[in-house]
Motif scaffolding. Structure first.
Motif, PDB file in Angstrom:
ATOM      1  N   ARG A  96       5.935   6.402  -7.307  1.00 17.31           N
ATOM      2  CA  ARG A  96       5.753   7.760  -6.772  1.00 17.31           C
ATOM      3  C   ARG A  96       6.770   8.033  -5.666  1.00 17.31           C
ATOM      4  N   GLU A 102       1.224  11.697  -9.244  1.00 19.43           N
ATOM      5  CA  GLU A 102       0.083  10.790  -9.333  1.00 19.43           C
ATOM      6  C   GLU A 102       0.572   9.368  -9.582  1.00 19.43           C
ATOM      7  N   ASP A 103       0.272   8.462  -8.650  1.00 17.40           N
ATOM      8  CA  ASP A 103       0.623   7.047  -8.782  1.00 17.40           C
ATOM      9  C   ASP A 103      -0.286   6.433  -9.833  1.00 17.40           C
ATOM     10  N   LEU A 104       0.280   5.937 -10.933  1.00 21.04           N
ATOM     11  CA  LEU A 104      -0.529   5.362 -12.003  1.00 21.04           C
ATOM     12  C   LEU A 104      -0.866   3.892 -11.746  1.00 21.04           C
ATOM     13  N   ILE A 118       5.168  11.537 -17.602  1.00 23.27           N
ATOM     14  CA  ILE A 118       5.127  10.242 -16.933  1.00 23.27           C
ATOM     15  C   ILE A 118       6.551   9.716 -16.787  1.00 23.27           C
ATOM     16  N   ARG A 146       4.540   3.362 -12.493  1.00 28.15           N
ATOM     17  CA  ARG A 146       4.854   4.641 -13.124  1.00 28.15           C
ATOM     18  C   ARG A 146       4.179   5.768 -12.361  1.00 28.15           C
ATOM     19  N   THR A 147       4.710   6.978 -12.561  1.00 29.33           N
ATOM     20  CA  THR A 147       4.202   8.162 -11.871  1.00 29.33           C
ATOM     21  C   THR A 147       4.039   9.300 -12.855  1.00 29.33           C
ATOM     22  N   LYS A 148       2.880   9.952 -12.802  1.00 28.33           N
ATOM     23  CA  LYS A 148       2.664  11.160 -13.596  1.00 28.33           C
ATOM     24  C   LYS A 148       2.973  12.356 -12.703  1.00 28.33           C
ATOM     25  N   ASP A 175       0.956   1.211 -11.832  1.00 29.57           N
ATOM     26  CA  ASP A 175       1.704   0.190 -12.578  1.00 29.57           C
ATOM     27  C   ASP A 175       3.214   0.411 -12.473  1.00 29.57           C
TER      28      ASP A 175
END
Length: 161
Positions: A30, A113-115, A25, A119-121, A117
């Protein structure tokens, strides 16, 4: 994650006898992570883990060629491949080959992956031709080098811009 918080290392698993899956993360959107992974000026700042990295080619499109040469204290190391799929800002699939082991080609699928918040995974699935090739890459220090690159990427993502 506060600016002082230390990022967690990537989670690395082996979901099959020929694959390595990594997840990490990042504290950035993203779109920002995508740009850092596809803009030659930004890639040069993090991919080489502090070593000089020359981006010879980075054609982020289906069929596009990429080639990076890392300059380390023990010499030059070239890496290259072709993009098989590019779907900004969520997915890219490319081949990956190291000059030191020609003919040993990995297929890397990277998903962002757009989380939701900020953040991006980032999930990367690396498919090797054989179990032996996978095991050799894992034993070569792949995880340590990747985590060093990801720490450098954190710094690029934290910079203004």
């Amino acid at each position: 994650m506060s600016p002082a918080a230390k990022p967690s290392p990537a989670t690395v698993t082996q979901p099959s006898d020929r694959e390595v899956r990594t997840e990490r993360i990042f504290n950035a959107t993203r779109e920002r992570v995508w740009k850092a992974m596809t803009d030659p000026a930004l890639v040069a700042q993090w991919w080489g883990r502090g070593n000089t990295l020359v981006i010879e080619r980075l054609e982020v499109q289906r069929g596009g060629h990429w080639r990076f040469v890392e300059h380390t204290p023990d010499g030059q190391h070239g890496f290259e491949g072709r993009f098989r799929e590019v779907t900004p800002p969520e997915r890219m699939v490319r081949t990956f080959e190291w000059d030191g082991m020609p003919g040993h080609v990995i297929v890397e699928s990277t998903m962002l992956e757009d989380l939701g918040d900020g953040r991006t995974k980032v999930i990367t699935l690396s498919l090797f031709h054989t179990t032996e090739e996978r095991d050799g890459m894992v034993q070569s220090g792949m995880t340590e080098g990747m985590n060093q690159s990801y720490v450098a990427l954190d710094k690029v993502l934290a910079a203004p811009g």
